[in-house]
Design a protein around this motif. Structure first.
Motif, PDB file in Angstrom:
ATOM      1  N   VAL A 475       0.840  -1.200   0.000  1.00  0.00           N
ATOM      2  CA  VAL A 475       0.000   0.000   0.000  1.00  0.00           C
ATOM      3  C   VAL A 475       0.873   1.248   0.000  1.00  0.00           C
ATOM      4  O   VAL A 475       0.618   2.215  -0.726  1.00  0.00           O
ATOM      5  CB  VAL A 475      -0.941  -0.012   1.221  1.00  0.00           C
ATOM      6  N   TYR A 476       1.932   1.227   0.809  1.00  0.00           N
ATOM      7  CA  TYR A 476       2.854   2.375   0.856  1.00  0.00           C
ATOM      8  C   TYR A 476       3.483   2.621  -0.512  1.00  0.00           C
ATOM      9  O   TYR A 476       3.591   3.771  -0.961  1.00  0.00           O
ATOM     10  CB  TYR A 476       3.934   2.107   1.900  1.00  0.00           C
ATOM     11  N   THR A 477       3.891   1.557  -1.176  1.00  0.00           N
ATOM     12  CA  THR A 477       4.521   1.702  -2.489  1.00  0.00           C
ATOM     13  C   THR A 477       3.563   2.349  -3.487  1.00  0.00           C
ATOM     14  O   THR A 477       3.938   3.252  -4.237  1.00  0.00           O
ATOM     15  CB  THR A 477       4.972   0.332  -3.012  1.00  0.00           C
ATOM     16  N   LEU A 478       2.315   1.895  -3.504  1.00  0.00           N
ATOM     17  CA  LEU A 478       1.346   2.450  -4.446  1.00  0.00           C
ATOM     18  C   LEU A 478       1.019   3.896  -4.116  1.00  0.00           C
ATOM     19  O   LEU A 478       0.935   4.740  -5.018  1.00  0.00           O
ATOM     20  CB  LEU A 478       0.081   1.603  -4.453  1.00  0.00           C
ATOM     21  N   LEU A 479       0.838   4.208  -2.840  1.00  0.00           N
ATOM     22  CA  LEU A 479       0.490   5.574  -2.481  1.00  0.00           C
ATOM     23  C   LEU A 479       1.660   6.519  -2.706  1.00  0.00           C
ATOM     24  O   LEU A 479       1.477   7.662  -3.119  1.00  0.00           O
ATOM     25  CB  LEU A 479       0.032   5.646  -1.026  1.00  0.00           C
ATOM     26  N   SER A 480       2.865   6.062  -2.445  1.00  0.00           N
ATOM     27  CA  SER A 480       4.030   6.934  -2.602  1.00  0.00           C
ATOM     28  C   SER A 480       4.440   7.099  -4.058  1.00  0.00           C
ATOM     29  O   SER A 480       5.258   7.952  -4.381  1.00  0.00           O
ATOM     30  CB  SER A 480       5.217   6.376  -1.810  1.00  0.00           C
ATOM     31  N   SER A 481       3.853   6.283  -4.956  1.00  0.00           N
ATOM     32  CA  SER A 481       4.210   6.397  -6.372  1.00  0.00           C
ATOM     33  C   SER A 481       3.619   7.643  -7.012  1.00  0.00           C
ATOM     34  O   SER A 481       4.089   8.085  -8.053  1.00  0.00           O
ATOM     35  CB  SER A 481       3.740   5.157  -7.132  1.00  0.00           C
ATOM     36  N   SER A 482       2.571   8.197  -6.409  1.00  0.00           N
ATOM     37  CA  SER A 482       1.942   9.424  -6.910  1.00  0.00           C
ATOM     38  C   SER A 482       1.522   9.303  -8.372  1.00  0.00           C
ATOM     39  O   SER A 482       1.759  10.200  -9.168  1.00  0.00           O
ATOM     40  CB  SER A 482       2.888  10.608  -6.743  1.00  0.00           C
ATOM     41  N   LYS A 483       0.887   8.200  -8.726  1.00  0.00           N
ATOM     42  CA  LYS A 483       0.406   8.007 -10.091  1.00  0.00           C
ATOM     43  C   LYS A 483      -1.030   8.518 -10.214  1.00  0.00           C
ATOM     44  O   LYS A 483      -1.913   8.048  -9.495  1.00  0.00           O
ATOM     45  CB  LYS A 483       0.437   6.517 -10.456  1.00  0.00           C
ATOM     46  N   PRO A 484      -1.281   9.475 -11.093  1.00  0.00           N
ATOM     47  CA  PRO A 484      -2.657   9.984 -11.218  1.00  0.00           C
ATOM     48  C   PRO A 484      -3.677   8.909 -11.545  1.00  0.00           C
ATOM     49  O   PRO A 484      -4.819   8.986 -11.086  1.00  0.00           O
ATOM     50  CB  PRO A 484      -2.541  11.009 -12.355  1.00  0.00           C
TER      51      PRO A 484
END
Length: 869
Positions: A475-484
């Motif tokens: 979850v951290y990886t996806l949220l920190s990726s900042s992908k619109p």
């Protein structure tokens, strides 16, 4: 098709229909070439172009309608023949009729230049049948005939035996649910099923030509005729055939999950089309105002059924009124062997796709998996969970749930960087969120996680991970990726952590650091007011810490310790000031306007080997010049950033000690230039990249139009459970400082005793005995006998104390603030229904592009089609 002459003759027929108005029924030379000349589907789709079809439809609409009538009339004649497959020409003509209808029907659904469509008058208005004069509704007849063709003896199923219906046999194609043995289908049967299912999908594709705003309410009469069919025998046979064909294991022996040719095997195409047909049948629900013309018949229980009969026949309920019997019968599955078959098949498809992705051959050639793509497998899982409550109960209680969870996490990490995989990532997030609503599944996630199934780039350098640890890191990886393109997923991910929080145990230090760092970003004032839905994210994350404080404090010393060190994040939120937040946000936007490339929030964290990123490095948000509000330079407290930055490669932290406890430290020496530059950058507060929203996010309003007010702040700030969290952390901080000071004093005392002993030996003997001079304690500096400890790390002692009963006694009384353990449920909102429907049909559209382009160059409105050169 034969030579160039026959192709030219076929093309002339298409031109004639557009140029010569009102051709009579008797003009067989104009109609018959359409089922006589083509030699295969390629001839139909290449020689009858979209421009030809539109020219006929718009210039000579009566010929367009009559062509479909004539082709369908010929199809009925051929279908009714008992010896259909005896003359090869009959099979060829029947297939050509199916192909012509497949080619023409999409252009009846799309809008004409005058804004209307041909659909109503062609398919749903009573008209005289050519040759007989009797009125009939072509749409209903066409749907019925297409379904019958899926079970036509000798054409799509083996020939009937003596005493059976020689034309239509409602037999289940493959063994599995409702069938214990294989039907023994030939390659021709499989190929013919592909052709017929292609027609079924085209008949149901009206949804593609409806704009998203109307997708949930617009009726699909062809799909309604299929899904709301009252013939229970047909529904059961088709449902079981589609399920079993979709999940059939076609690997033989040591077959490699890889193919070296772009063309798919007919069995693979059939499996994909069967799953897609199953999707649209299970997903369809008639609009409240529609469905009045559907026949209604209540299912009846059959207590005489044997073990080979699907269990859904045994318990079918007593509801009255129009029902989608495909959903009804799917909901009534309850046998363990049936659930074993479904779960085993889905896991096998996912694992086969994983092996294909990780194989050397696939990495070189970039070919897709040889079987159904994993995205379809995840959609099937989601639909089964949503339609069948006993299936969910079975899954959360079964050992395979963790294997399935691991595979889903892999595909989420593998696809989050690719916008084309956003649909799959979102589907997985909904699946895991739905499962997390059950406490049994949340408890199972506390079991140890085996990373051996993952590629090295996804593994976390931590030997004591649980499934929950890996989930939070993902979850951290996806949220920190900042992908619109991932913004709609963030709420589900945060809700997932929130639902699991009451059951968290032994969260690792790596996981704790990332969770606190994420809160540091989401709780920053500028981030909160940048979008209205950011407050929901904040509430979900605060509830995670609230549950841990009240229910699992003693079971999570690492997380509690990280929260203690970052407690200023909570106090900052408690003193939230709207004017300061506005000024902060305004300053950030002004700075960004001056330099789009300068972004503090987009800078990466110091390298952490535990970040589960497919690329092996922490994801870094990238700015977008076209979306000025897609990223925010949000300042955060120094505490959380310092906590993470201080972590070493071993995942430990040098705790923040008081001046008295810290003592004197030796000069570390000159700092290397690269490390010094990185430290200076980190001193500017570089937390992990935050999830950012596009101009219009999921469930939110564009930040350009959002104006936070004092009333808006008052609507959520007083309800945040900050007081018990802050009081607990402050009380524990006093105790942990005391523990750190005791560790420091003990170390200083040990050094003093050792110095005294060594000084006495020097005075007596003038030398150091060899057995006393080595080894030297690790916390003793080389500066001399009077030096204080170079570094005393009280982390281990503090963690032991946080796990002890003394910690529980030191905590304040939280009885009155104890939150109820209640999961936040997933709701199928209209927006989610439209999104899922768009996803399904976009997948069907994409798979139909090869090899013929079934819907290519038609005016699809449900989703955007980007034509690539």
């Amino acid at each position: 098709m034969g030579g160039e002459n026959s192709k030219l003759a076929f093309r002339k027929c298409a031109f004639r229909l557009a140029e010569q108005r009102s051709l009579p029924d008797s003009a067989e030379d104009a109609w018959s070439p359409f089922w006589l000349l083509p030699e295969g589907p390629h001839d139909v789709f290449s020689l009858v172009t979209p421009a030809d079809i539109r020219r006929i439809r718009d210039s000579a609409r009566e010929n367009f309608i009559k062509l479909i009538d004539k082709v369908f009339d010929r199809l009925l004649v051929l279908k009714a023949a008992k010896d259909l497959t005896k003359p090869q020409t009959s099979t060829k003509q029947l297939l050509n009729c199916i192909r012509i209808l497949t080619r023409l029907i999409p252009f009846a659904y799309e809008a004409c230049p005058d804004g209307g469509t041909v659909e109503d008058i062609l398919l749903w208005t009573p008209r005289p049948r050519p040759g007989s004069g009797a009125d009939y509704i072509l749409g209903k007849q066409l749907v019925s005939a297409a379904i019958d063709l899926l079970f036509t003896s000798g054409f799509t199923v083996p020939p009937a035996t003596v005493g059976e219906d020689s034309v239509v046999r409602y037999a289940i194609w493959e063994n599995g649910i409702g069938q214990t043995s294989s039907l023994g289908s030939s390659k021709d049967h499989v190929s013919n099923r592909v052709e017929v299912l292609r027609l079924v999908l085209v008949l149901a594709s009206k949804t593609m030509y409806v704009p998203p705003a109307m997708a949930a309410a617009a009726p699909n009469r062809a799909l309604h005729a299929m899904a709301y069919n009252s013939n229970k025998r047909m529904v059961l046979s088709l449902l079981c055939s589609l399920l079993n064909t979709s999940l059939k294991d076609r690997t033989q022996g040591w077959a490699i999950p890889y193919r070296n040719t772009p063309a798919m095997d007919p069995s693979d195409v059939l499996s994909l089309q069967a799953m897609q047909t199953l999707f649209i049948l299970l997903e369809y629900q008639a609009p409240s105002s529609g469905g009045n013309d559907a026949a209604t018949q209540s299912p009846v229980a059959d207590t005489e059924a044997d073990s080979s009969t699907p269990s859904m026949v045994l318990v079918t309920g007593t509801e009255t009124g129009p029902q989608n019997l495909f959903r009804v019968f799917t909901a009534k599955l309850h046998r363990t062997q049936e659930f074993d078959y479904l779960v085993g098949g889905i896991i096998r498809l996912l694992e086969e796709a994983m092996r294909s992705n990780l194989s050397l051959l696939a990495s070189v050639t970039k070919q897709p998996t040889r079987n159904v793509m994993p995205q379809e497998a995840t959609i099937l899982l989601w639909m089964l969970l949503e339609a069948n409550a006993p299936f969910k109960d079975y899954l959360v209680d079964h050992n395979s749930s963790l294997k399935l969870f691991s595979a889903l996490m892999y595909f989420m990490l593998n696809g989050y960087n690719d916008p084309a995989q956003a649909g799959m990532v979102r589907t997985i997030s909904h699946i895991i969120h739905y499962l997390s609503e059950d406490s049994r599944f949340a408890t199972r996630l506390m079991q140890p996680f085996d990373q051996s199934i993952l590629p090295s780039t996804m593994r976390i350098v931590d030997a004591n991970l649980t499934h929950a640890d890996f989930m939070i890191n993902t979850v951290y990886t996806l949220l920190s990726s900042s992908k619109p393109h991932l913004v709609p997923v963030y709420s589900s991910l945060l809700l997932l952590m929130r639902n699991v929080a009451p059951y968290l145990t032994q969260v690792s230090q790596t996981t704790a650091d990332k969770l606190v760092s994420l809160f540091d970003i989401i709780s920053s004032p500028a981030f909160i007011i940048s979008e209205p839905y950011h407050v929901r994210w904040l509430i979900y994350l605060i509830e995670v810490f609230d549950y841990v404080i009240h229910y699992r404090a003693a079971d999570n010393p690492h997380l509690i310790y990280s929260m203690i060190q970052a407690r200023s994040c909570f106090t900052r939120l408690k003193g939230f000031d709207l004017d300061k937040a506005r000024a902060e946000l305004l300053a950030l936007r002004e700075r960004k306007g001056k330099s789009e490339a300068a972004r503090t929030i987009g800078k990466a964290l110091p390298p952490l080997p535990s970040t589960p990123s497919p690329s092996g490095t922490p994801s870094v948000a990238a700015g977008s010049a076209s979306a000025p509000n897609s990223a925010l330079d949000v300042p955060t407290t120094a505490t959380a950033a310092a906590v993470v930055a201080a972590r070493g490669n071993q995942g430990t932290i040098s705790p923040a000690l008081s001046d008295k406890a810290r003592g004197k430290r030796p000069d570390p020496g000159p700092e290397p230039a690269p490390a010094k530059e990185e430290r200076q950058q980190n001193d500017v507060l570089t937390p992990p990249p935050v999830p950012v929203a596009a101009k219009t996010g999921a469930g939110g309003t564009s930040s350009q139009h959002f104006r936070p007010s004092a009333e808006w702040v008052f609507s959520w700030l007083p309800d945040l459970p900050l007081d018990p969290i802050i009081s607990t952390l402050e009380a524990l901080a006093v105790c942990t400082d005391r523990v750190a000071e005791e560790v420091q004093r003990d170390a200083e005392s040990s050094i003093a005793q050792l110095d005294g002993a060594m000084t006495g030996l020097d005075v007596k003997d003038g030398s150091h005995p060899a057995h006393l001079s080595s080894p030297k304690p690790s916390n003793v500096s080389d500066a001399g006998p009077t030096a204080l400890p170079a570094s005393v790390d009280p982390t281990a002692a503090i963690l032991r104390w946080l796990s002890s009963e003394a910690m529980a006694k030191a905590m304040p009384d939280l009885e009155e603030s104890m939150p109820e353990i209640r999961p936040r449920l997933q709701v199928m909102s209209p927006a989610l229904v439209v999104w899922s429907r768009s996803l399904l049909w976009s997948l069907i559209y994409g798979s139909g592009m090869k090899p013929f382009g079934i819907w290519k160059n038609t005016q699809v409105r449900l989703f955007l089609v980007k034509n690539t050169p």
